[in-house]
Design an enzyme around this catalytic site. Structure first.
Site, mmCIF file in Angstrom:
data_model
loop_
_atom_site.group_PDB
_atom_site.id
_atom_site.type_symbol
_atom_site.label_atom_id
_atom_site.label_comp_id
_atom_site.label_asym_id
_atom_site.label_seq_id
_atom_site.Cartn_x
_atom_site.Cartn_y
_atom_site.Cartn_z
ATOM 1 N N LYS A 81 -5.522 22.885 -22.820
ATOM 2 C CA LYS A 81 -4.997 22.216 -21.622
ATOM 3 C C LYS A 81 -3.509 22.506 -21.510
ATOM 4 O O LYS A 81 -2.784 22.468 -22.516
ATOM 5 C CB LYS A 81 -5.255 20.708 -21.733
ATOM 6 C CG LYS A 81 -4.882 19.913 -20.477
ATOM 7 C CD LYS A 81 -5.203 18.427 -20.632
ATOM 8 C CE LYS A 81 -4.917 17.649 -19.342
ATOM 9 N NZ LYS A 81 -5.237 16.207 -19.473
ATOM 10 N N SER A 161 -7.912 14.116 -15.622
ATOM 11 C CA SER A 161 -7.028 15.236 -15.361
ATOM 12 C C SER A 161 -7.397 16.517 -16.110
ATOM 13 O O SER A 161 -6.950 17.590 -15.724
ATOM 14 C CB SER A 161 -5.602 14.849 -15.737
ATOM 15 O OG SER A 161 -5.484 14.664 -17.138
ATOM 16 N N SER A 185 -8.937 10.736 -18.885
ATOM 17 C CA SER A 185 -8.800 12.144 -18.506
ATOM 18 C C SER A 185 -9.598 13.129 -19.351
ATOM 19 O O SER A 185 -9.659 14.311 -19.026
ATOM 20 C CB SER A 185 -7.327 12.552 -18.533
ATOM 21 O OG SER A 185 -6.682 12.067 -17.393
#
Lengths: 495, 492, 95
Positions: A81, A161, A185
Site C-alpha cells: 500500500k 482505503s 480500511s
C-alpha cells in the site's frame, strides 16, 4: 515448469510450499506476477510498479534459498500500500501533495517483510491519505473492483482505503498485499473484494515509516486470499519496534498454528446493537449463516450487548479528523513534495495545501481543525475520547463473557463507482461495523463468506480480545472452511 | 497571584503620578543532553546546516517521536532545584501552528499536565534583601529550527539543527516589580540549572533565553495589559528592555492611550522594543495530547533516587557557609554564585581559617581571575596552592603582606608558594636578635620621635614598626617587632 | 453548532487551505452535515468517564541519551522543493 496462470493462482501458503519443494523459483513467480500486474492496468491498482526491483529482490531470494537461508515470506511477491514509505521508491499516500517524494528510509513493517524474504512488486493505490471507503479519493484515480455483478458493465468500487491492495489480491496480480486499517480500511475492502483482511491489535505493527492518518487508530495488517495466508503474513509484519512509542513489546505467537480447525467450546458473541436499522436482508442472512456455521463447528453462540456501538462512528469522525488535521500539517510545501508558489509564505502554504490535498482530505482537515479549535475542544474532542473509553469498556465486558465476536464486516456489498461519492455521511456509514473495534484497538478480520443477491462478495468479521489474534485466526479459519467461498471474479480486464 | 506589598523604591515617577511595573518571566533553558528530546540527533552547537537533523526532526512522513530519558531526568532535577512539585504523571501535547522552522506543523510541548508543578525561587537583591518568586510550572518541549533572513533577498533559509532540542520552559508568577528583580530571578534560575547540571545557562549561545511579560499599573492597583518581550539574551538587555518597555507603556497611558497586548522584540542596538509579527489573527494552537506518545509516567523510587543524587543547592550551601564558617551574607553569596567557586572555596577552607580563606578567594583569587578572564575551573592557581599560602601565614612563615607578594608571583609563574618563598628568601624573620638590631638602628636614628612616644604619642609606635619592617624587607615578624619596640622605648 | 461563512473562513485559515470566497457557503454546508452527525454524542452521559489517552495500555518507554542520527544533510534536504547549501529555502518570512 508451471504455467504462469497456475503460478498466480497459488495462495501464499501454496506458493511458499512450491518454492520450498523447488517446483518454482522466486524469479519465475515474480515474472508471472509482473506480467499479471501489467495486464491488469485497467484496475488502476498500482501507483508505482517496480518490476526491476522485484526481479532483483527475487534473484536475491533465490540465492538465499540456495544458500540455505529461508525466511517465512521467502521469495513471495507482494504489493505494498502506498501509505508505507519505501526507501528510494516513490511513496505518495495517493496524494498530489507528495509529488515526487522518495523517502530516504523504509517503514518497519516493510523492512520486516523484506527481512522475511518477500519481494516488492510495487506500490498500491489507495484513498488519499487513507481517507475514504471506496478508493475514489486517490489523486491517481479510482481503483476498480475486479468483481462486477453478472451482466453489469459498470465499474464497482473495491472499498477503501486499502482499495488497491484488495483489488490486486482479488485479481491475483499479487500473492498478497499490505493494508492499513484506521476505521476499517483493511476489513471493509476485503469484504468488498472477497478476500481476507486482518488488522492486528493496535501496537502489534510498528507505525514507523507509515504515513500517519490518525495515530491512535492506524494499524497495518495483511490482505490475502486465505486465512492461513493472513496468519503467515501477519507473523512477518508485526513485532516490537523501539522507534514507535506505541509499539508493544510482547512475544509474537506462531499465528499459523492457531488454525486448528477446532473451535469446540469457544463462546462466540453476537452483539445485538450491530443489527442496525435498514440492514439489507442479505447481510442479515449471511450473519445468521455464519452463526450457524460456528455453532455447527461446536462453538457456543452467546447474545451480547455492546451498548455504545451507535456512537463509535460519530466519535471516530471527531478523533480521526482531529489527529489527521495535525498529522497532515507537515505537508506544507517546505521540505518535500508539492509546492505551489504564492505571493508570500502564507499564500504559498494555502495554495500548496489547496492544490495538494483532494476534497475529502481537505474536508477532514477542516473538521479536525474545527473540533480542536478554541472553545470546542471539550465539546467535541474530549467528549469523543470519553465515548471511546465507554466503547472500550463495552468490549472488555463482552470479552468477559465470550472468546470472540461475529458480525458482518460491512453493511452492504460493493457499490458502483460514483454511487455514494456525493454524500460523505453515506460513505462514512460503510465503516459502521469496523470502526468500534478500531476505536478500542482490538484485532479484527474479514473472511469472505458468501455472495450478495447480485453476485458480489460479502464478508463476515471476527473480533477478538486485545493481543488474542490466535483466537481470531482460529475462528476465522473455521468460518472460512465452512463458507468454502470459491467464487472468483471474471478477469474482464484481460479481454 | 500572590499579594505582594508595594515597595516604594520600585516606583517609577510619571507625569501624572507613580507607576509600578509588574513582571512575569518565561525562561527557556536548553536541556544538557547528548541527543534531542524525541530523536537521536546531536544537540551540539554550531554544526553545518541540517547536519544534526534526523528524519524525525525534519518532519518527514511516517516519522515518530521517542523520548530521551536524560531529558526527563534533567527536567526533574531542575524541578527539584526550583523547590517544585514533581508530577509523576504528565502528558505531551501538540501545539499546532505553521512556521517554516517548525517541520511537523506542531511543537510537542506540555500543556495541561506538565512534568513539574508549583515551586519557589528566592532571589537576592543588591541591598542584601531577598524575595520569593513563585514558579507556576516547568514543562518539556521541543525547540524550533532557525530561519536565516539575510542569505537571500526574497527567500528565507531554514536550518533545523536546533529543531527538536529539549527545552525546559520555566514559567514564573507575575511576582517581579523591578528590572533588578527580574535580572536577579534570571541569574538565580541560571545558577540553579548550572548547579543541577541540567543546562549550561549560556545566554549568548541561546541556551538560556527569557521572555519577559511586562505591564504597568498604579501602585497596588488593577493589573495593566501586558506585552511580551521575546528572547532577551543577556542580563543587561533584560534590564534595559524592561526599563524601556515600562517607560513606553507609561507614556502611552499618561497620554490617554491604551496598551495593545502584543509580542515585542528588544533591539539592543537602538535600546528600544518594537512590535514583532503583526498578529493578523489570534493564535489558536489547538492543543491536544500527542497520540504518537503515551503519557509520561515516573516511578517514585526513581524520582527519590534523583533527589538523593542532587548536589547541594545554592541556597542551602549559602546557609551552611554562613552557619558553619561564620561568613558574612555577602561573602557566602559571592562564593555560592557557582558550584566551581563554592567547591574551590571549600577545598581552600578545609582545615583552615574559613574567614581568612574566604578573603583570599573572593578578593585575591577572584580579582586575578577577573583580570585575566579565566574561569575558576581552569584556574592555574589550584586550591591546594592557595591553601598552602594561607598555611604559611598561619604558621608565621610569612606575613600577610609578604603573602600578597607571593600571590602575585603565583599569578605569574603558577609555582607553589613554598617554592617562591624559598627561592626569594621571603621567610619571615622571627629571630629576636636580628630584629633587635634593626630596632636599635631605627631608635638611634630617630631620637626626637622616641621622645614623642615616651611623651605620650603612643600612636607613633606604628611608624616605628613600619620603619623596621621596611628595613627588614618585610620579613620581620610584625608581632615580634612590636614587642621589642615597646620594650625598648616604653620599657614594657 | 453550525459553521457559518466566517467560521469556515477562519478554520480554513487556521488549516492553511485556500478556499475561494464563493466556495465557503457550500463547504460550510458539507461540514455542517458532518458536525450534525457527530453531535449525536451529546446523547451519551460522559460526566463520570475519563477520556481515553491511548488504547495501548503501557507506559511510555524511554530511550537512552545517545546520538544515533545526523550527518545526513543531503538526504534530509533531498526531497525539498528548493534548497541551497543544505538549507531548506522557503518564501521570505517577514517578522
Amino acid at each position: 515448469m508451471a504455467m504462469n496462470s497456475d503460478l498466480t493462482g497459488l495462495t501464499l501458503a501454496e506458493a511458499r510450499d512450491a518454492l520450498a519443494k523447488g517446483e518454482t523459483t522466486s524469479v519465475e513467480l515474480t515474472e508471472a506476477y509482473i506480467a499479471a500486474v501489467a495486464a491488469a492496468r485497467p484496475l488502476n491498482a498500482f501507483v508505482t510498479e517496480t518490476p526491476e526491483k522485484a526481479i532483483e529482490m527475487a534473484k536475491a531470494s533465490d540465492a538465499r534459498r540456495s544458500a540455505g537461508t529461508v525466511g517465512a515470506m521467502e521469495g513471495l511477491p507482494l504489493g505494498i500500500k502506498d501509505l508505507f514509505c519505501t526507501k528510494d521508491v516513490l511513496s505518495t499516500a495517493s496524494s498530489h501533495i507528495l509529488d515526487g517524494f522518495q523517502p530516504p528510509y523504509e517503514s518497519t513493517v516493510t523492512t520486516n517483510l523484506w527481512n522475511a524474504g518477500a519481494v516488492m512488486l510495487g506500490k498500491l493505490n489507495m484513498d488519499e491519505f487513507a481517507m475514504g471507503s471506496s478508493n475514489e479519493t486517490s489523486y491517481y484515480g479510482p481503483v476498480a473492483n475486479p468483481w462486477r455483478p453478472e451482466g453489469d458493465n459498470r465499474t464497482f468500487v473495491p472499498g477503501g482505503s486499502s482499495g488497491g491492495s484488495a483489488s490486486s489480491v482479488a485479481a491475483e496480480i499479487v500473492v498478497a498485499a499490505t493494508g492499513t486499517d484506521t476505521g476499517g480500511s483493511i476489513r471493509q475492502p476485503a469484504s468488498f473484494t472477497g478476500i481476507v483482511g486482518a488488522k492486528p491489535t493496535y501496537g502489534r505493527c510498528s507505525r514507523f515509516g507509515v504515513v500517519a492518518f490518525a495515530s491512535s487508530l492506524d494499524q497495518a495488517g495483511p490482505m490475502t486470499r486465505t486465512v492461513r495466508d493472513a496468519a503467515i503474513m501477519m507473523g512477518s509484519m508485526v513485532g516490537f519496534d523501539p522507534m514507535d512509542s506505541t509499539s508493544v513489546d510482547m512475544p509474537v505467537p506462531d499465528f499459523e498454528s492457531a488454525l486448528t480447525g477446532d473451535i469446540r467450546g469457544l463462546k462466540i458473541g453476537i452483539p445485538a446493537e450491530y443489527r442496525i436499522d435498514g440492514m439489507p436482508p442479505e447481510i442479515e442472512k449471511l450473519w445468521q449463516q455464519g452463526e450457524a456455521w460456528l455453532r455447527d463447528a461446536g462453538a457456543e453462540i452467546v447474545p451480547i450487548s455492546l451498548p455504545h456501538t451507535k456512537y463509535a462512528l460519530p466519535a471516530y469522525y471527531i478523533v480521526a479528523p482531529a489527529e489527521a488535521s495535525s498529522n497532515l500539517a507537515r505537508y506544507d510545501g517546505m521540505r518535500f513534495g508539492l509546492r505551489v508558489d504564492g505571493n508570500d509564505l502564507t499564500e504559498t502554504y494555502e495554495k500548496t495545501r489547496a492544490e495538494g490535498f483532494g476534497a475529502e482530505v481537505q474536508r477532514r482537515i477542516m473538521i479536525g481543525t474545527y473540533v480542536l479549535s478554541a472553545g470546542f475542544y471539550d465539546a467535541y474532542y474530549l467528549k469523543a475520547q470519553k465515548v471511546r473509553t465507554l466503547i472500550g469498556q463495552d468490549f472488555e465486558q463482552a470479552f468477559g463473557q465470550v472468546d470472540a465476536i461475529l458480525t458482518p464486516t460491512a453493511p452492504s456489498a460493493a457499490f458502483a463507482a460514483g454511487e455514494k461519492s456525493g454524500d460523505p455521511i453515506a460513505m462514512y456509514l460503510n465503516d459502521v461495523f469496523t470502526v468500534p473495534a478500531s476505536m478500542a484497538g482490538l484485532p479484527g478480520m474479514s473472511v469472505p463468506a458468501g455472495l450478495s443477491d447480485n453476485g458480489m462478495p460479502l464478508g463476515l468479521q471476527v473480533l477478538a480480545p486485545a493481543f488474542d489474534e490466535m483466537t481470531m485466526f482460529r475462528v476465522g479459519g473455521v468460518l472460512e472452511s465452512a463458507a468454502a467461498f470459491s467464487a472468483r471474479p471474471r478477469k474482464w480486464w484481460l479481454a | 497571584m500572590r499579594d505582594i506589598p508595594t515597595n516604594p523604591d520600585n516606583l517609577i515617577a510619571g507625569e501624572t503620578g507613580d507607576w509600578e511595573i509588574v513582571m512575569g518571566l518565561e525562561i527557556h533553558a536548553q536541556v544538557s543532553s547528548n541527543a534531542k528530546l524525541f530523536s537521536g540527533a546531536s544537540t551540539e552547537f554550531g554544526a553545518d546546516p541540517n547536519s544534526q537533523v534526523s528524519f524525525v526532526d525534519a518532519g518527514l512522513p511516517g516519522m515518530l517521536p521517542t523520548i530521551n530519558e536524560r531529558c526527563v531526568e534533567q527536567a526533574v532535577r531542575t524541578g527539584m532545584g526550583l523547590n517544585a512539585e514533581i508530577n509523576l504523571y504528565s502528558v505531551f501535547d501538540r501545539k499546532n501552528y505553521f512556521y517554516p522552522d517548525l517541520p511537523q506543523g506542531y511543537q510537542i510541548s506540555q500543556f495541561k499536565q506538565p512534568i513539574v508543578g508549583r515551586g519557589t525561587v528566592t532571589i537576592e537583591l543588591s541591598d542584601g534583601s531577598t524575595k520569593e518568586i513563585g514558579v507556576e510550572r516547568l514543562h518539556l518541549e521541543q525547540d524550533a529550527g532557525k530561519s536565516l533572513h539575510d542569505q537571500h533577498p526574497s527567500q528565507t533559509y531554514v536550518d533545523l539543527n536546533r529543531c527538536g532540542v529539549a527545552l525546559m520552559e520555566i514559567v514564573s508568577d507575575p511576582d517581579m516589580r523591578s528590572a533588578e528583580e527580574a535580572s536577579a530571578y534570571v541569574e538565580k534560575v541560571q545558577r540553579i540549572v548550572r548547579y543541577v547540571g541540567s543546562c549550561d545557562g549560556v545566554m549568548a549561545e541561546g541556551s538560556l533565553r527569557a521572555d519577559v511579560n511586562v505591564s504597568v499599573r498604579r501602585p497596588g492597583g488593577e493589573l495593566g495589559t501586558r506585552c511580551e518581550i521575546k528572547n532577551v539574551n543577556s542580563m543587561r538587555f533584560i534590564r534595559q528592555a524592561i526599563e524601556h518597555e515600562a517607560r513606553r507603556q507609561i507614556e502611552i497611558l499618561e497620554d490617554g492611550g491604551k496598551i495593545d497586548q502584543e509580542t515585542r522584540l528588544y533591539d539592543p542596538n537602538k535600546g528600544v522594543t518594537r512590535s514583532m509579527r503583526s498578529k493578523e489573527e489570534a493564535h489558536d494552537y489547538r492543543y491536544f495530547p500527542d497520540p504518537d506518545l503515551l503519557p509520561l509516567e515516573m516511578e517514585q523510587e526513581w524520582v527519590d533516587a534523583i533527589r538523593a543524587s542532587l548536589p547541594e543547592l545554592p541556597d542551602a550551601k549559602k546557609a551552611r557557609f554562613m552557619a558553619d564558617f561564620g561568613l558574612s551574607e555577602y561573602d557566602a553569596r559571592t562564593l555560592v554564585s557557582d558550584r566551581d567557586s563554592a567547591d574551590y572555596y571549600e577545598a581552600v577552607a578545609s582545615g583552615r581559617d574559613p574567614k581568612l580563606s574566604a578573603n583570599w578567594v573572593t578578593t585575591d583569587l577572584f580579582g586575578y581571575l577577573n583580570r585575566t578572564g579565566i574561569n575558576i575551573a581552569e584556574s592555574p592557581i589550584k586550591a591546594a596552592q592557595l591553601g598552602q599560602l594561607i598555611d604559611r601565614i598561619i604558621d608565621k612563615t610569612i606575613s600577610g603582606r609578604i603573602a600578597k607578594e607571593v600571590f602575585e608571583v603565583m599569578c605569574e609563574t603558577h609555582q607553589d608558594p613554598d617554592a617562591i618563598i624559598a627561592e626569594k628568601g621571603l621567610k619571615q624573620v622571627t629571630d629576636e636578635g636580628a630584629i633587635t638590631a634593626v630596632v636599635d638602628q631605627v631608635i638611634a636614628e630617630n631620637p626626637d620621635k622616641v621622645a614623642d612616644v615616651q611623651g605620650g604619642k603612643e600612636k607613633l609606635l606604628g611608624w616605628f614598626t613600619g620603619q623596621v619592617m621596611k628595613l627588614s624587607g618585610g620579613k620581620a615578624n610584625p608581632q615580634a617587632v612590636n614587642k621589642i619596640l615597646r620594650e625598648k622605648i616604653l620599657g614594657d | 453548532m453550525s459553521l457559518d461563512k466566517d467560521t469556515v473562513r477562519r478554520v480554513a485559515r487556521l488549516a492553511r487551505i485556500e478556499v475561494a470566497e464563493d466556495r465557503l457557503e457550500a463547504l460550510g454546508q458539507e461540514l455542517n452535515q458532518i458536525i450534525g452527525f457527530v453531535e449525536q454524542l451529546d446523547e451519551v452521559d460522559t460526566s463520570s468517564v475519563a477520556p481515553m489517552t491511548s488504547v495501548a495500555k503501557q507506559k511510555l518507554r524511554w530511550r537512552a541519551d545517545e546520538v544515533t542520527s545526523g550527518g545526513q544533510a543531503e538526504k534530509v534536504t533531498a526531497n525539498a522543493p528548493a534548497s541551497d547549501m543544505n538549507f531548506f529555502v522557503v518564501p521570505k518570512v517577514v517578522e
